[in-house]
Motif scaffolding. Structure first.
Motif, PDB file in Angstrom:
ATOM      1  N   UNK A 122     -21.308 -17.907 -27.075  1.00  0.00           N
ATOM      2  CA  UNK A 122     -21.045 -16.782 -27.979  1.00  0.00           C
ATOM      3  C   UNK A 122     -19.779 -16.076 -27.501  1.00  0.00           C
ATOM      4  N   UNK A 123     -19.440 -14.997 -28.183  1.00  0.00           N
ATOM      5  CA  UNK A 123     -18.165 -14.338 -27.869  1.00  0.00           C
ATOM      6  C   UNK A 123     -18.234 -13.452 -26.627  1.00  0.00           C
ATOM      7  N   UNK A 124     -19.335 -13.491 -25.909  1.00  0.00           N
ATOM      8  CA  UNK A 124     -19.370 -12.793 -24.618  1.00  0.00           C
ATOM      9  C   UNK A 124     -18.705 -13.628 -23.531  1.00  0.00           C
ATOM     10  N   UNK A 125     -18.418 -14.858 -23.849  1.00  0.00           N
ATOM     11  CA  UNK A 125     -17.792 -15.772 -22.891  1.00  0.00           C
ATOM     12  C   UNK A 125     -16.319 -15.952 -23.259  1.00  0.00           C
ATOM     13  N   UNK A 126     -15.456 -15.785 -22.255  1.00  0.00           N
ATOM     14  CA  UNK A 126     -14.028 -15.959 -22.467  1.00  0.00           C
ATOM     15  C   UNK A 126     -13.449 -16.789 -21.330  1.00  0.00           C
ATOM     16  N   UNK A 127     -12.823 -17.893 -21.692  1.00  0.00           N
ATOM     17  CA  UNK A 127     -12.206 -18.756 -20.685  1.00  0.00           C
ATOM     18  C   UNK A 127     -10.702 -18.743 -20.855  1.00  0.00           C
ATOM     19  N   UNK A 128     -10.015 -18.747 -19.728  1.00  0.00           N
ATOM     20  CA  UNK A 128      -8.553 -18.780 -19.742  1.00  0.00           C
ATOM     21  C   UNK A 128      -8.060 -19.749 -18.682  1.00  0.00           C
ATOM     22  N   UNK A 129      -6.861 -20.246 -18.914  1.00  0.00           N
ATOM     23  CA  UNK A 129      -6.236 -21.125 -17.928  1.00  0.00           C
ATOM     24  C   UNK A 129      -4.740 -20.815 -17.927  1.00  0.00           C
ATOM     25  N   UNK A 130      -4.407 -19.800 -17.214  1.00  0.00           N
ATOM     26  CA  UNK A 130      -3.030 -19.319 -17.177  1.00  0.00           C
ATOM     27  C   UNK A 130      -2.123 -20.323 -16.497  1.00  0.00           C
ATOM     28  N   UNK A 131      -1.042 -20.689 -17.185  1.00  0.00           N
ATOM     29  CA  UNK A 131      -0.059 -21.600 -16.598  1.00  0.00           C
ATOM     30  C   UNK A 131      -0.577 -23.004 -16.378  1.00  0.00           C
ATOM     31  N   UNK A 132      -1.727 -23.297 -16.924  1.00  0.00           N
ATOM     32  CA  UNK A 132      -2.258 -24.646 -16.779  1.00  0.00           C
ATOM     33  C   UNK A 132      -2.730 -24.995 -15.381  1.00  0.00           C
ATOM     34  N   UNK A 133      -2.956 -23.968 -14.559  1.00  0.00           N
ATOM     35  CA  UNK A 133      -3.432 -24.253 -13.204  1.00  0.00           C
ATOM     36  C   UNK A 133      -4.907 -23.893 -13.094  1.00  0.00           C
ATOM     37  N   UNK A 134      -5.207 -22.781 -12.408  1.00  0.00           N
ATOM     38  CA  UNK A 134      -6.615 -22.406 -12.259  1.00  0.00           C
ATOM     39  C   UNK A 134      -7.149 -21.847 -13.566  1.00  0.00           C
ATOM     40  N   UNK A 135      -8.463 -21.782 -13.652  1.00  0.00           N
ATOM     41  CA  UNK A 135      -9.112 -21.261 -14.849  1.00  0.00           C
ATOM     42  C   UNK A 135     -10.136 -20.204 -14.458  1.00  0.00           C
ATOM     43  N   UNK A 136     -10.349 -19.274 -15.366  1.00  0.00           N
ATOM     44  CA  UNK A 136     -11.396 -18.278 -15.176  1.00  0.00           C
ATOM     45  C   UNK A 136     -12.332 -18.308 -16.374  1.00  0.00           C
ATOM     46  N   UNK A 137     -13.579 -17.998 -16.101  1.00  0.00           N
ATOM     47  CA  UNK A 137     -14.586 -17.882 -17.141  1.00  0.00           C
ATOM     48  C   UNK A 137     -15.253 -16.527 -16.962  1.00  0.00           C
ATOM     49  N   UNK A 138     -15.051 -15.661 -17.940  1.00  0.00           N
ATOM     50  CA  UNK A 138     -15.578 -14.304 -17.843  1.00  0.00           C
ATOM     51  C   UNK A 138     -16.758 -14.149 -18.789  1.00  0.00           C
ATOM     52  N   UNK A 139     -17.790 -13.514 -18.293  1.00  0.00           N
ATOM     53  CA  UNK A 139     -18.966 -13.224 -19.100  1.00  0.00           C
ATOM     54  C   UNK A 139     -19.092 -11.702 -19.169  1.00  0.00           C
TER      55      UNK A 139
END
Lengths: 111, 119
Positions: free
Chosen positions: B62-79
């Protein structure tokens, strides 16, 4: 509905015994992967099978892809305590890069 | 060569709080995947990045989850905000570019996972 059914769910055997675990589906797949996962770790790829009827061997582990590419088996000969772990099968969902995993078979080999 | 790393290894938070999980893939791996296993269930796909682009996020709950991968390196998953049903083990995996080949020829390397417990 589970796309991949693995059986048995749990298996406890003595060292030296042979065993077979299964991964079944009603769908046809281009390939199928087997992984082993140990506590506190992520899954580790053991093998990928791609051709119907294909048999691959990895030391004491023998993997077979069904002729119709709907199922697979993993046979372990003379199991060792080091074989203990969660065995997972996985496939690519048709037309995507999305991997679908089975529920796994948890194997314990007793010394 | 360093494997896939994930941080933190464990997180215990209260319902309504925010948690951010981080994944560092193997250097040079363009593909990055997030998965989740809820207790008693199978590992489920959440999303797939190729470099910094989201290729498939159909597994995000659902929209409580947000994933990002800045610069194509590491990624974060925020809840945000976390709910009780978000508890589980979150795995990250990476693989090299398919180089025009088939994805089923790739080898995914998994991290050890982040164990999230929402109270």
């Amino acid at each position: 509905t589970q796309l991949l059914e693995q059986s048995p769910q749990f298996l406890s055997i003595q060292e030296g015994e042979n065993l077979t675990v299964y991964c079944n589906s009603s769908s046809v797949f281009s390939s199928l992967q087997w992984y082993r996962q140990e506590p506190g770790e992520g899954p580790v790829l053991l093998v990928t099978v791609v051709t119907g009827g294909e048999v691959k061997k990895l030391k004491r582990l023998t993997f077979q892809f069904g002729d119709a590419r709907k199922d697979s088996s993993l046979h372990i000969t003379a199991a060792q305590p080091g074989d203990t772990g969660l065995y997972l099968c996985a496939v690519l969902y048709s037309g995507t890069y999305k991997y679908i995993f089975g529920t796994g078979t948890r194997l314990k080999v007793l010394a | 060569e360093a494997g896939v790393t994930q941080f933190p290894s464990h997180s215990v938070i209260e319902k309504g709080q925010t948690v951010t999980l981080r994944c560092d893939p193997i250097s040079g791996h363009d593909n990055l995947y997030w998965y989740r296993r809820v207790m008693g269930k199978e590992i489920k796909f959440l999303l797939h990045f190729v470099k910094e682009s989201k290729q498939d996020e159909s597994g995000m709950p659902n929209n409580r989850f947000l994933a990002e991968r800045t610069g194509g390196t590491y990624s974060t998953l925020k809840v945000q905000p976390a709910e009780l049903e978000d508890s589980g083990v979150y795995f990250c995996a990476s693989s090299q570019d398919f180089l025009g080949g088939s994805p089923f020829q790739e080898t995914q390397y998994f991290g050890p996972g982040t164990r999230l417990l929402v109270l």
